[in-house]
Design a protein around this motif. Structure first.
Motif, PDB file in Angstrom:
ATOM      1  N   TYR A  94       0.840  -1.205   0.000  1.00  0.00           N
ATOM      2  CA  TYR A  94       0.000   0.000   0.000  1.00  0.00           C
ATOM      3  C   TYR A  94       0.875   1.255   0.000  1.00  0.00           C
ATOM      4  N   CYS A  95       1.873   1.267   0.871  1.00  0.00           N
ATOM      5  CA  CYS A  95       2.740   2.455   0.981  1.00  0.00           C
ATOM      6  C   CYS A  95       3.454   2.723  -0.344  1.00  0.00           C
ATOM      7  N   ALA A  96       3.994   1.670  -0.947  1.00  0.00           N
ATOM      8  CA  ALA A  96       4.725   1.857  -2.211  1.00  0.00           C
ATOM      9  C   ALA A  96       3.766   2.315  -3.309  1.00  0.00           C
ATOM     10  N   SER A  97       2.542   1.787  -3.297  1.00  0.00           N
ATOM     11  CA  SER A  97       1.580   2.207  -4.331  1.00  0.00           C
ATOM     12  C   SER A  97       1.266   3.689  -4.179  1.00  0.00           C
ATOM     13  N   LYS A  98       1.172   4.160  -2.954  1.00  0.00           N
ATOM     14  CA  LYS A  98       0.839   5.572  -2.734  1.00  0.00           C
ATOM     15  C   LYS A  98       2.049   6.480  -2.998  1.00  0.00           C
ATOM     16  N   ALA A  99       3.253   5.966  -2.748  1.00  0.00           N
ATOM     17  CA  ALA A  99       4.446   6.722  -3.159  1.00  0.00           C
ATOM     18  C   ALA A  99       4.444   6.855  -4.675  1.00  0.00           C
ATOM     19  N   GLY A 100       4.018   5.787  -5.360  1.00  0.00           N
ATOM     20  CA  GLY A 100       3.902   5.835  -6.813  1.00  0.00           C
ATOM     21  C   GLY A 100       2.886   6.874  -7.257  1.00  0.00           C
ATOM     22  N   VAL A 101       1.781   6.962  -6.539  1.00  0.00           N
ATOM     23  CA  VAL A 101       0.747   7.953  -6.882  1.00  0.00           C
ATOM     24  C   VAL A 101       1.311   9.375  -6.721  1.00  0.00           C
ATOM     25  N   LEU A 102       2.104   9.577  -5.687  1.00  0.00           N
ATOM     26  CA  LEU A 102       2.700  10.913  -5.497  1.00  0.00           C
ATOM     27  C   LEU A 102       3.682  11.242  -6.613  1.00  0.00           C
ATOM     28  N   SER A 103       4.482  10.266  -7.005  1.00  0.00           N
ATOM     29  CA  SER A 103       5.437  10.489  -8.081  1.00  0.00           C
ATOM     30  C   SER A 103       4.700  10.745  -9.392  1.00  0.00           C
ATOM     31  N   LEU A 104       3.654   9.970  -9.615  1.00  0.00           N
ATOM     32  CA  LEU A 104       2.838  10.163 -10.821  1.00  0.00           C
ATOM     33  C   LEU A 104       2.241  11.572 -10.838  1.00  0.00           C
ATOM     34  N   THR A 105       1.741  12.002  -9.696  1.00  0.00           N
ATOM     35  CA  THR A 105       1.147  13.343  -9.590  1.00  0.00           C
ATOM     36  C   THR A 105       2.155  14.406 -10.007  1.00  0.00           C
ATOM     37  N   LYS A 106       3.357  14.305  -9.433  1.00  0.00           N
ATOM     38  CA  LYS A 106       4.381  15.317  -9.724  1.00  0.00           C
ATOM     39  C   LYS A 106       4.769  15.288 -11.201  1.00  0.00           C
ATOM     40  N   GLY A 107       4.950  14.073 -11.704  1.00  0.00           N
ATOM     41  CA  GLY A 107       5.344  13.949 -13.103  1.00  0.00           C
ATOM     42  C   GLY A 107       4.278  14.490 -14.046  1.00  0.00           C
ATOM     43  N   LEU A 108       3.016  14.134 -13.779  1.00  0.00           N
ATOM     44  CA  LEU A 108       1.920  14.613 -14.639  1.00  0.00           C
ATOM     45  C   LEU A 108       1.794  16.131 -14.556  1.00  0.00           C
TER      46      LEU A 108
END
Ligand code: NAD
Length: 263
Positions: free
Chosen positions: A154-168
């Motif tokens: 769960y934590c890694a998936s949400k870190a991914g969501v944060l990275s995706l947010t910044k990248g997008l």
């Protein structure tokens, strides 16, 4: 404050309960036209029954690419291309010590929490760019920057969501599509209800005692010493969807009563 989104077409995922449903309610109150989507048509219909404003429901499993395609077609047919996306769909996923979690545990969690965001954003961002206006809010979590050892997928998936947010936000901000995240902690929704029921059962206590001990032992920095309410997260998400947030891009707004230790 008038959010300036009257008539805007919005898509809210994970919308039959919790933060998604509360966000749909906020957007409707601001005059947006809202498509609510979640897994189960019956539950969606029940949830939407209490809502005012212009809305419709479309059931879809966001882990199934064809379902996402159909969802977006039907959403366009209802209110035109989504101009606002709030992506709330998510699961806690399998929990336990890292060495006991297999590939499936990781795959399931990442597929729902990270890949579904990828699929839905990919489906809506083209029209937002063409229009020169869009708002995308991805619901991450305090866990994205502050991992807890018993729920690393769960934590890694949400870190991914944060990275995706910044990248997008970097990719599409120049086109007028603003992308931000909301990172809640311990909000009173079916997700944490299930966690607290399991904790109460394990400890032979009632749910209120489970919440209290969880706050004391697992979330000591949550200064307000209570679970959050879905509408407290939804208010921030709705602001980020608005005309008023016109210079906010690539941010993660914490709605966590202080749970993340850093400033
Ligand atoms: P919730 O369980 O009420 O909402 C999650 C929704 O996602 C559910 O309605 C579920 O049916 C839907 N969903 C799950 N898998 C799906 C799929 N494959 N396709 C479509 N929909 C699917 O819980 P919530 O707390 O409102 O969660 C909303 C978001 O907030 C989640 O992303 C969650 O990770 C995040 N979050 C919640 C908390 C909290 O304390 N409740 C804290 C941090 C982050």
């Amino acid at each position: 404050m008038d959010l300036g989104i009257t008539g805007r077409a919005a898509l809210v995922t994970g919308a039959d309960s919790g933060i998604g449903l509360a966000t749909a309610r906020h957007l409707l109150a601001e005059g947006a036209r809202v498509v609510l989507t979640d897994l189960d048509a019956g539950r969606l219909a029940d949830a939407a029954a209490g809502l005012g404003g212009e809305h419709t429901t479309i059931a879809a499993d966001l882990t199934v690419p064809d379902d996402v395609g159909r969802l977006l077609e039907e959403a366009r047919a209802a209110y035109g291309d989504p101009e606002i996306l709030v992506h709330c769909a998510g699961i806690t996923g399998p929990q336990g010590p890292f060495h006991e979690l297999d590939d499936d545990a990781w795959r399931t969690t990442l597929d729902v929490n990270l890949f579904s965001a990828v699929r839905v954003v990919r489906g809506v961002v083209g029209a937002m760019r063409e229009a020169g206006w869009g708002r995308i809010v991805l619901v991450a979590s305090e866990d994205g920057v502050q991992p807890y050892v018993d729920e690393l997928p769960y934590c890694a998936s949400k870190a991914g969501v944060l990275s995706l947010t910044k990248g997008l936000s970097k990719a599409y901000g120049p086109d007028g599509v603003l992308v931000n995240a909301v990172s809640p902690a311990f909000v009173e929704t079916p997700m944490t209800d299930a966690m607290m029921e399991a904790r109460a059962q394990e400890r032979g206590t009632d749910v209120d005692e489970a919440v209290e001990s969880f706050l004391d032992e697992e979330r000591p920095l949550m200064a307000l010493k209570r679970r959050g309410r879905p509408d407290e997260v939804a208010a921030v998400a709705a602001f980020l969807c608005s005309e008023r947030a016109s210079f906010v891009n690539g941010s993660s707004y914490r709605v966590d009563s202080g749970s993340v230790a850093t400033i």
